[in-house]
Design an enzyme around this catalytic site. Structure first.
Site, PDB file in Angstrom:
ATOM      1  N   TRP A   1      10.057   6.475   4.229  1.00  0.00           N
ATOM      2  CA  TRP A   1       8.976   5.683   4.825  1.00  0.00           C
ATOM      3  C   TRP A   1       9.254   5.404   6.294  1.00  0.00           C
ATOM      4  CZ3 TRP A   1       4.568   6.391   3.015  1.00  0.00           C
ATOM      5  CH2 TRP A   1       4.344   6.503   1.640  1.00  0.00           C
TER       6      TRP A   1
ATOM      7  N   ASP B   1       7.934  -3.192   7.994  1.00  0.00           N
ATOM      8  CA  ASP B   1       7.101  -2.691   6.908  1.00  0.00           C
ATOM      9  C   ASP B   1       7.656  -3.296   5.625  1.00  0.00           C
ATOM     10  OD1 ASP B   1       5.866  -1.301   4.871  1.00  0.00           O
ATOM     11  OD2 ASP B   1       6.381   0.700   5.625  1.00  0.00           O
TER      12      ASP B   1
ATOM     13  N   LYS C   1       1.753  -2.317  -3.823  1.00  0.00           N
ATOM     14  CA  LYS C   1       3.086  -2.440  -4.416  1.00  0.00           C
ATOM     15  C   LYS C   1       3.273  -3.864  -4.971  1.00  0.00           C
ATOM     16  CE  LYS C   1       4.062   1.720  -2.682  1.00  0.00           C
ATOM     17  NZ  LYS C   1       3.900   1.858  -1.279  1.00  0.00           N
TER      18      LYS C   1
HETATM   19  C1  PLP Z   1       3.817   2.873  -0.202  1.00  0.00           C
HETATM   20  C2  PLP Z   1       4.444   2.608   1.103  1.00  0.00           C
HETATM   21  C3  PLP Z   1       3.809   2.938   2.302  1.00  0.00           C
HETATM   22  C4  PLP Z   1       2.463   3.632   2.347  1.00  0.00           C
HETATM   23  O1  PLP Z   1       1.465   2.750   2.011  1.00  0.00           O
HETATM   24  P1  PLP Z   1      -0.077   3.164   2.077  1.00  0.00           P
HETATM   25  O2  PLP Z   1      -0.751   1.852   1.825  1.00  0.00           O
HETATM   26  O3  PLP Z   1      -0.296   4.176   0.999  1.00  0.00           O
HETATM   27  O4  PLP Z   1      -0.355   3.710   3.423  1.00  0.00           O
HETATM   28  C5  PLP Z   1       4.434   2.636   3.486  1.00  0.00           C
HETATM   29  N1  PLP Z   1       5.628   2.018   3.503  1.00  0.00           N
HETATM   30  C6  PLP Z   1       6.275   1.692   2.370  1.00  0.00           C
HETATM   31  C7  PLP Z   1       7.590   1.008   2.453  1.00  0.00           C
HETATM   32  C8  PLP Z   1       5.699   1.964   1.133  1.00  0.00           C
HETATM   33  O5  PLP Z   1       6.329   1.636   0.001  1.00  0.00           O
END
Ligand code: PLP
Length: 337
Positions: A103, A173, A197
């Site tokens: 990521w 993030d 998530k």
């Molecule tokens: C799932 C995830 C993403 C991507 O998320 P989207 O909403 O599908 O763009 C980005 N960073 C992390 C840490 C993730 O787990």
């Protein structure tokens, strides 16, 4: 709802059953409003109330200081991979990124479209099973910000504390660990998370941004990614994902009812400890991650005999345990909790 699986998918992820039942109750008509939340005007009093309520609970759960704005946007965490450099670039030439997994790599690739990326440190050579130690980081003090991925959902690597970056603006993030542990929001410039998530349904994205960082977007920034335009319009520059916003609010209410983040964190520690203890006590299962930075949220594991993976997944499913496949890019197995 008696036949629900134990869903170990990382996201879209399992949602507490009381939330689903509440949503079912509300589905045809929300609180004597004469219509479903799906059908409401986003500018009407009822929906604005739902939206403000969700923000209020989130502010309470995370103790978000009043100098921060909370935005509910679209485009997922992936949209924020672009929004962060575009909104925070100002007159700076560089963005600083920690690279701790896949990521991080995706965030870096997107940022490179908007300026020069400085990799502060990387654990790529260690197969992304560790976090480079702070003394090995090489931070350019003139970077616009330092970005890191608080929990690497695929590799199962999680920062156990907030990095010390002196005066640099910190961006995280937190898609896959937000609300799973306490976090001091005042240490950050921006925190963002796709909702699917840890917050509920896919299709809505949380952004918590310090006020002084708003209003400096690069002129080419698409309006829907511009923090100022969104903040000035209550995250309703265009039609927001109203039903997802409502569902996210129900999840937040449920978390509050459980006792807030401390109670959720205690549960997460218990679950992760159980899983890692079983893996470590076994000669059949293994987890490759440096124990100091193992994720509480995503536990990747391997079998001593990889050709048994299919049989493992089939037998797990027969026991009601599903979505235990590792991410398609790395294989193996993974339990997201
Ligand atoms: C799932 C995830 C993403 C991507 O998320 P989207 O909403 O599908 O763009 C980005 N960073 C992390 C840490 C993730 O787990």
């Amino acid at each position: 709802m008696v036949s629900r699986f134990y869903n170990f998918g990382p996201g879209p992820a399992t949602v507490p059953e009381p939330v689903l039942n509440k949503a079912r109750e509300d589905l045809p008509e929300w609180h004597s409003s004469g219509m479903s939340v799906i059908e409401m005007s986003h500018r009407g009093k009822d929906f604005v109330g739902i939206a403000e309520h969700a923000e209020a609970i989130l502010r309470e759960l995370l103790a978000i200081p009043s100098s921060y704005r909370v935005l509910f946007l679209q485009g997922g965490a992936t949209g924020q991979f672009a929004a962060v450099p575009l909104n925070l670039k100002r007159d700076k030439a560089k963005f600083a990124y920690l690279s701790t997994g896949l990521w991080s790599e995706k965030a870096i690739a997107e940022a490179k479209r908007y300026g020069e990326v400085q990799i502060v440190a990387s654990s790529k050579e260690r197969g992304y099973t560790a976090i480079p130690s702070r003394s090995d980081w090489n931070i350019d003090p003139d970077a616009a910000y330092l970005h890191y991925t608080a929990n690497e959902t695929i590799g199962g690597v999680e920062f156990q504390s907030i990095p010390e970056v002196e005066s640099l603006t910190l961006v995280a993030d937190m898609s896959s660990n937000i609300l799973s542990r306490p976090v001091d929001v005042s240490r950050f410039g921006v925190i963002y998370a796709g909702a699917q998530k840890n917050l509920g349904p896919a299709g809505i994205t949380l952004v918590i941004v310090r006020e002084d960082l708003i209003g400096h977007a690069h002129p080419f920034t698409p309006s829907i990614l511009d923090y100022k335009l969104q903040a000035d319009n209550g995250s309703m520059l265009n039609t927001p994902p109203t039903y997802n916003w409502y569902l996210l609010g129900l999840v937040l209410e449920w978390i509050k009812e459980q006792g807030g983040i401390p109670a959720i964190e205690a549960r997460n520690i218990r679950k992760a400890d159980k899983l890692y203890a079983a893996i470590d006590a076994s000669s059949f299962y293994s987890n490759p991650v440096d124990p100091a930075v193992r994720s509480r949220m995503n536990v990747p594991f391997l079998l001593a005999k990889t050709d048994l993976e299919k049989a493992f997944l089939a037998e797990a499913k027969a026991h009601g345990l599903v979505n235990l496949e590792g991410h398609r890019s790395v294989g193996g197995l993974r339990a997201s909790t």
